[in-house]
Design a protein around this motif. Sequence first.
Motif: not given
Length: 197
Positions: A25-28, A87-88, A85, A114-115, A110-112
Amino acid sequence: MIADPGERARFLAEICSPDWHLGLDRGMPVDDAIAALAALHPERADCIRAYKSRWLDMFEGADEAVVAILAELVRKGFDVTALSNFNQDLFALTVPAYPFLGWFRGATVSGTVRLVKPDPAIYALHAQTFGLEPAATLFFDDSPPNVEAARAAGWNAELFTDAAAMRRDLARWGIETETGADREEVTAGAASSAPVR
């Protein structure tokens, strides 16, 4: 893919865990996250890779009662955006399968950015990106901390539980929607967070 309930629960708690999912969700990038986790747990590599290859198989389908509310709000001209939330990479896989995700004027993923919710920064970014006035924004989310964070950001916010409750909450805010037995039944699923003004 994991028949034993206890082993399946352990896999979801300890391997494809909530912390691992939060990293997504944080963008990994999902491919990087899967490769790193599969290297740590080669005995479960097939199940870990299935997190992407069988991503859509994990969904029971859309909550059609909530989709009907979204369609009605859009049809009536409400400005509906999504704050999720998600993942992109997985979001890109999901949108074609669920066309209603394209009905929003726009989405903060959120993944895009990074929040992740409930970080106050994501609410501020969403409002700025879409020109939302917090006091004129009504937000629904199925997570109490996310609802509280929205309220702390000056938004009006309600906890999503099901479509029938959402219709009642909308009515309390002066937004009348159609009712009826067919509209009140709720299927499995959850609403995307949708600020509405």
